[in-house]
Design a protein around this motif. Structure first.
Motif, PDB file in Angstrom:
ATOM      1  N   GLU A 116       0.831  -1.202   0.000  1.00 48.46           N
ATOM      2  CA  GLU A 116       0.000   0.000   0.000  1.00 48.46           C
ATOM      3  C   GLU A 116       0.871   1.260   0.000  1.00 48.46           C
ATOM      4  O   GLU A 116       0.609   2.206  -0.744  1.00 48.46           O
ATOM      5  N   SER A 117       1.924   1.262   0.794  1.00 44.77           N
ATOM      6  CA  SER A 117       2.824   2.409   0.857  1.00 44.77           C
ATOM      7  C   SER A 117       3.497   2.654  -0.487  1.00 44.77           C
ATOM      8  O   SER A 117       3.571   3.790  -0.963  1.00 44.77           O
ATOM      9  N   GLU A 118       3.977   1.589  -1.105  1.00 45.49           N
ATOM     10  CA  GLU A 118       4.631   1.715  -2.402  1.00 45.49           C
ATOM     11  C   GLU A 118       3.643   2.182  -3.466  1.00 45.49           C
ATOM     12  O   GLU A 118       3.974   3.014  -4.315  1.00 45.49           O
ATOM     13  N   ALA A 119       2.422   1.675  -3.421  1.00 49.31           N
ATOM     14  CA  ALA A 119       1.402   2.086  -4.391  1.00 49.31           C
ATOM     15  C   ALA A 119       1.076   3.575  -4.231  1.00 49.31           C
ATOM     16  O   ALA A 119       0.962   4.293  -5.220  1.00 49.31           O
ATOM     17  N   ARG A 120       0.945   4.032  -3.000  1.00 52.52           N
ATOM     18  CA  ARG A 120       0.673   5.458  -2.762  1.00 52.52           C
ATOM     19  C   ARG A 120       1.818   6.327  -3.284  1.00 52.52           C
ATOM     20  O   ARG A 120       1.599   7.372  -3.872  1.00 52.52           O
ATOM     21  N   ARG A 121       3.047   5.884  -3.058  1.00 48.69           N
ATOM     22  CA  ARG A 121       4.210   6.633  -3.522  1.00 48.69           C
ATOM     23  C   ARG A 121       4.219   6.714  -5.050  1.00 48.69           C
ATOM     24  O   ARG A 121       4.445   7.770  -5.629  1.00 48.69           O
ATOM     25  N   LEU A 122       3.914   5.609  -5.696  1.00 46.53           N
ATOM     26  CA  LEU A 122       3.913   5.570  -7.158  1.00 46.53           C
ATOM     27  C   LEU A 122       2.805   6.461  -7.727  1.00 46.53           C
ATOM     28  O   LEU A 122       3.041   7.229  -8.665  1.00 46.53           O
ATOM     29  N   VAL A 123       1.616   6.397  -7.164  1.00 48.45           N
ATOM     30  CA  VAL A 123       0.511   7.229  -7.639  1.00 48.45           C
ATOM     31  C   VAL A 123       0.839   8.702  -7.439  1.00 48.45           C
ATOM     32  O   VAL A 123       0.609   9.526  -8.326  1.00 48.45           O
ATOM     33  N   SER A 124       1.422   9.035  -6.313  1.00 50.02           N
ATOM     34  CA  SER A 124       1.814  10.417  -6.054  1.00 50.02           C
ATOM     35  C   SER A 124       2.823  10.894  -7.089  1.00 50.02           C
ATOM     36  O   SER A 124       2.690  11.993  -7.650  1.00 50.02           O
ATOM     37  N   PHE A 125       3.817  10.073  -7.379  1.00 46.13           N
ATOM     38  CA  PHE A 125       4.827  10.423  -8.372  1.00 46.13           C
ATOM     39  C   PHE A 125       4.186  10.620  -9.739  1.00 46.13           C
ATOM     40  O   PHE A 125       4.474  11.595 -10.438  1.00 46.13           O
ATOM     41  N   LEU A 126       3.317   9.699 -10.135  1.00 43.30           N
ATOM     42  CA  LEU A 126       2.680   9.789 -11.452  1.00 43.30           C
ATOM     43  C   LEU A 126       1.806  11.034 -11.567  1.00 43.30           C
ATOM     44  O   LEU A 126       1.802  11.703 -12.599  1.00 43.30           O
ATOM     45  N   CYS A 127       1.091  11.369 -10.501  1.00 47.44           N
ATOM     46  CA  CYS A 127       0.251  12.572 -10.525  1.00 47.44           C
ATOM     47  C   CYS A 127       1.108  13.827 -10.645  1.00 47.44           C
ATOM     48  O   CYS A 127       0.802  14.714 -11.440  1.00 47.44           O
ATOM     49  N   GLU A 128       2.177  13.897  -9.863  1.00 48.88           N
ATOM     50  CA  GLU A 128       3.059  15.058  -9.927  1.00 48.88           C
ATOM     51  C   GLU A 128       3.677  15.189 -11.312  1.00 48.88           C
ATOM     52  O   GLU A 128       3.769  16.290 -11.857  1.00 48.88           O
ATOM     53  N   ASP A 129       4.099  14.064 -11.874  1.00 52.51           N
ATOM     54  CA  ASP A 129       4.708  14.069 -13.199  1.00 52.51           C
ATOM     55  C   ASP A 129       3.705  14.523 -14.252  1.00 52.51           C
ATOM     56  O   ASP A 129       4.027  15.317 -15.135  1.00 52.51           O
ATOM     57  N   THR A 130       2.476  14.055 -14.153  1.00 51.74           N
ATOM     58  CA  THR A 130       1.432  14.430 -15.105  1.00 51.74           C
ATOM     59  C   THR A 130       1.113  15.918 -15.015  1.00 51.74           C
ATOM     60  O   THR A 130       1.005  16.599 -16.037  1.00 51.74           O
ATOM     61  N   VAL A 131       0.983  16.420 -13.803  1.00 60.68           N
ATOM     62  CA  VAL A 131       0.702  17.846 -13.612  1.00 60.68           C
ATOM     63  C   VAL A 131       1.848  18.686 -14.167  1.00 60.68           C
ATOM     64  O   VAL A 131       1.621  19.673 -14.876  1.00 60.68           O
ATOM     65  N   GLN A 132       3.081  18.284 -13.867  1.00 60.04           N
ATOM     66  CA  GLN A 132       4.243  19.027 -14.364  1.00 60.04           C
ATOM     67  C   GLN A 132       4.251  19.045 -15.891  1.00 60.04           C
ATOM     68  O   GLN A 132       4.484  20.091 -16.507  1.00 60.04           O
ATOM     69  N   THR A 133       3.983  17.905 -16.511  1.00 64.09           N
ATOM     70  CA  THR A 133       3.954  17.826 -17.973  1.00 64.09           C
ATOM     71  C   THR A 133       2.872  18.739 -18.540  1.00 64.09           C
ATOM     72  O   THR A 133       3.113  19.457 -19.517  1.00 64.09           O
ATOM     73  N   CYS A 134       1.705  18.724 -17.936  1.00 63.63           N
ATOM     74  CA  CYS A 134       0.612  19.586 -18.409  1.00 63.63           C
ATOM     75  C   CYS A 134       0.979  21.064 -18.283  1.00 63.63           C
ATOM     76  O   CYS A 134       0.692  21.858 -19.184  1.00 63.63           O
ATOM     77  N   LEU A 135       1.603  21.438 -17.177  1.00 61.85           N
ATOM     78  CA  LEU A 135       2.001  22.828 -16.992  1.00 61.85           C
ATOM     79  C   LEU A 135       3.044  23.241 -18.028  1.00 61.85           C
ATOM     80  O   LEU A 135       2.975  24.337 -18.589  1.00 61.85           O
ATOM     81  N   GLU A 136       4.003  22.349 -18.282  1.00 62.13           N
ATOM     82  CA  GLU A 136       5.033  22.652 -19.283  1.00 62.13           C
ATOM     83  C   GLU A 136       4.419  22.795 -20.676  1.00 62.13           C
ATOM     84  O   GLU A 136       4.796  23.698 -21.434  1.00 62.13           O
ATOM     85  N   GLU A 137       3.489  21.909 -21.005  1.00 59.18           N
ATOM     86  CA  GLU A 137       2.838  21.986 -22.322  1.00 59.18           C
ATOM     87  C   GLU A 137       2.015  23.262 -22.448  1.00 59.18           C
ATOM     88  O   GLU A 137       1.996  23.895 -23.505  1.00 59.18           O
TER      89      GLU A 137
END
Length: 62
Positions: free
Chosen positions: A15-36
């Protein structure tokens, strides 16, 4: 066979690893959208971040 304690510990680790991965993916997606958005509009990335932060802040206060 695994004991109930081992199962709980393994579940907590997964569960901890899954939360960490989802958090990373969300941050990465938001960053990509902002850059675009910055690229598409020609605006400065920091300005886009400030505008979005203000909008999210106002949305959360309502």
């Amino acid at each position: 066979m695994a004991t109930p304690k081992q199962i709980r510990e393994t579940y907590a680790q997964v569960e901890s690893e899954a939360r960490r991965l989802v958090s990373f993916l969300c941050e990465d997606t938001v960053q990509t959208c902002l850059e675009e958005t910055a690229t598409r509009t020609g605006e400065d990335l920091d300005h886009i971040k400030q505008v979005m932060a203000a909008e999210w802040s106002m949305a959360g206060s309502g």
